[in-house]
Design a protein around this motif. Sequence first.
Motif, mmCIF file in Angstrom:
data_model
loop_
_atom_site.group_PDB
_atom_site.id
_atom_site.type_symbol
_atom_site.label_atom_id
_atom_site.label_comp_id
_atom_site.label_asym_id
_atom_site.label_seq_id
_atom_site.Cartn_x
_atom_site.Cartn_y
_atom_site.Cartn_z
ATOM 1 N N LEU A 34 0.857 -1.190 0.000
ATOM 2 C CA LEU A 34 0.000 0.000 0.000
ATOM 3 C C LEU A 34 0.891 1.238 0.000
ATOM 4 N N ARG A 35 0.432 2.285 -0.677
ATOM 5 C CA ARG A 35 1.194 3.531 -0.726
ATOM 6 C C ARG A 35 0.279 4.702 -0.425
ATOM 7 N N VAL A 36 0.899 5.748 0.079
ATOM 8 C CA VAL A 36 0.162 6.980 0.286
ATOM 9 C C VAL A 36 0.175 7.720 -1.047
ATOM 10 N N ILE A 37 -0.962 8.296 -1.424
ATOM 11 C CA ILE A 37 -1.033 9.047 -2.666
ATOM 12 C C ILE A 37 -0.098 10.246 -2.571
ATOM 13 N N GLY A 38 0.745 10.405 -3.608
ATOM 14 C CA GLY A 38 1.783 11.427 -3.579
ATOM 15 C C GLY A 38 1.245 12.826 -3.752
ATOM 16 N N GLU A 39 2.148 13.671 -4.005
ATOM 17 C CA GLU A 39 1.974 15.066 -4.353
ATOM 18 C C GLU A 39 0.535 15.536 -4.603
ATOM 19 N N GLN A 40 0.086 16.498 -3.883
ATOM 20 C CA GLN A 40 -1.230 17.077 -4.148
ATOM 21 C C GLN A 40 -1.036 18.571 -4.339
ATOM 22 N N LYS A 41 -1.134 18.979 -5.606
ATOM 23 C CA LYS A 41 -0.913 20.388 -5.922
ATOM 24 C C LYS A 41 -2.239 21.114 -5.929
ATOM 25 N N PRO A 42 -2.270 22.342 -5.422
ATOM 26 C CA PRO A 42 -3.507 23.089 -5.502
ATOM 27 C C PRO A 42 -3.826 23.462 -6.949
ATOM 28 N N VAL A 43 -5.099 23.471 -7.292
ATOM 29 C CA VAL A 43 -5.531 23.842 -8.632
ATOM 30 C C VAL A 43 -6.886 24.530 -8.456
ATOM 31 N N ASP A 44 -7.142 25.585 -9.267
ATOM 32 C CA ASP A 44 -8.400 26.315 -9.125
ATOM 33 C C ASP A 44 -9.510 25.581 -9.877
ATOM 34 N N PRO A 45 -10.529 25.052 -9.173
ATOM 35 C CA PRO A 45 -11.583 24.275 -9.843
ATOM 36 C C PRO A 45 -12.317 25.083 -10.905
ATOM 37 N N THR A 114 -7.698 -3.721 -7.629
ATOM 38 C CA THR A 114 -6.291 -3.336 -7.477
ATOM 39 C C THR A 114 -6.172 -2.527 -6.188
ATOM 40 N N ASN A 115 -4.949 -2.128 -5.848
ATOM 41 C CA ASN A 115 -4.816 -1.251 -4.678
ATOM 42 C C ASN A 115 -4.774 0.216 -5.095
ATOM 43 N N LEU A 116 -5.231 0.518 -6.323
ATOM 44 C CA LEU A 116 -5.299 1.900 -6.792
ATOM 45 C C LEU A 116 -6.633 2.481 -6.338
ATOM 46 N N ASN A 117 -6.552 3.437 -5.449
ATOM 47 C CA ASN A 117 -7.763 3.968 -4.844
ATOM 48 C C ASN A 117 -7.428 5.318 -4.231
ATOM 49 N N THR A 118 -8.070 6.376 -4.708
ATOM 50 C CA THR A 118 -7.786 7.688 -4.136
ATOM 51 C C THR A 118 -9.047 8.528 -4.023
ATOM 52 N N MET A 119 -8.997 9.485 -3.129
ATOM 53 C CA MET A 119 -10.037 10.497 -3.063
ATOM 54 C C MET A 119 -9.719 11.522 -4.137
ATOM 55 N N LYS A 127 -2.339 12.298 -7.574
ATOM 56 C CA LYS A 127 -1.435 11.747 -8.585
ATOM 57 C C LYS A 127 -0.928 10.399 -8.109
ATOM 58 N N PHE A 128 -0.945 9.420 -9.002
ATOM 59 C CA PHE A 128 -0.260 8.164 -8.688
ATOM 60 C C PHE A 128 0.240 7.525 -9.968
ATOM 61 N N THR A 129 1.317 6.761 -9.820
ATOM 62 C CA THR A 129 1.953 6.104 -10.964
ATOM 63 C C THR A 129 1.875 4.603 -10.778
ATOM 64 N N THR A 130 1.595 3.900 -11.877
ATOM 65 C CA THR A 130 1.515 2.449 -11.789
ATOM 66 C C THR A 130 1.926 1.829 -13.118
ATOM 67 N N LYS A 136 -6.446 -6.282 -19.427
ATOM 68 C CA LYS A 136 -7.677 -6.584 -18.713
ATOM 69 C C LYS A 136 -8.520 -5.316 -18.630
ATOM 70 N N THR A 137 -9.832 -5.466 -18.553
ATOM 71 C CA THR A 137 -10.682 -4.299 -18.360
ATOM 72 C C THR A 137 -11.115 -4.227 -16.907
ATOM 73 N N TYR A 138 -10.826 -3.097 -16.294
ATOM 74 C CA TYR A 138 -11.155 -2.894 -14.881
ATOM 75 C C TYR A 138 -12.342 -1.947 -14.758
ATOM 76 N N GLY A 139 -13.101 -2.128 -13.708
ATOM 77 C CA GLY A 139 -14.145 -1.169 -13.381
ATOM 78 C C GLY A 139 -13.548 -0.044 -12.547
ATOM 79 N N ILE A 140 -14.148 1.133 -12.659
ATOM 80 C CA ILE A 140 -13.742 2.264 -11.809
ATOM 81 C C ILE A 140 -14.969 2.657 -10.994
ATOM 82 N N LEU A 141 -14.783 2.854 -9.720
ATOM 83 C CA LEU A 141 -15.899 3.193 -8.849
ATOM 84 C C LEU A 141 -15.610 4.444 -8.034
ATOM 85 N N CYS A 142 -16.693 5.174 -7.735
ATOM 86 C CA CYS A 142 -16.602 6.324 -6.843
ATOM 87 C C CYS A 142 -17.012 5.845 -5.462
#
Length: 172
Positions: A34-45, A114-119, A127-130, A136-142
């Motif tokens: 497991l990894r902590v999600i890296g770098e979180q840069k501010p961005v204006d929505p 997978t263990n790819l999961n972020t808020m 940001k994450f790298t893998t 394979k086709t994976y589902g993505i869930l919120c």
Amino acid sequence: MHIHKLEKFWIGLSLFLIAGFIASVIVGFTVLDLRVIGEQKPVDPAKLGETPFGNPGVRKVVENGETTYKVYVLARQFLYQPGTGTPITVPTDTKVTFYLTSPDVMHGFEVVGTNLNTMVIPGQVAKFTTVFHEAKTYGILCNEYCGAAHHAMEGQLKVVPKSQFDEKNLVQ
Ligand code: CUA
């Protein structure tokens, strides 16, 4: 000094719990990878149009002879752009970095199985790298409650063999 039997029991139990918590972190980082999600840069929505998120999708990057891909994804009520309708398509055995943000409320981005999961938080870029080794086709869930259609917010991530990866679908 005499320590009551019950007192000893509770001291022992607290120490055991502390050791357990530390062990769970160690096991998480080593055995479960497991990894902590890296770098979180501010961005204006409100100004995402001025960033690569204005034209989200998969971009090819060639640096020092190495080809990698950057995937910009907008998570919004109640879809992934790309991901919902059009799957996110990436090749196997290649470094892929995901950048995610939201123009509205907080969402989740989990690649199922997978263990790819972020808020995904408005104003920040997750940001994450893998590297995917399996085609394979994976589902993505919120998995952050984001409103009335939260339960329907889903997408697809298609990992295709490197030799069959079609660069036609890349974003410039
Ligand atoms: Cu987006 Cu729940």
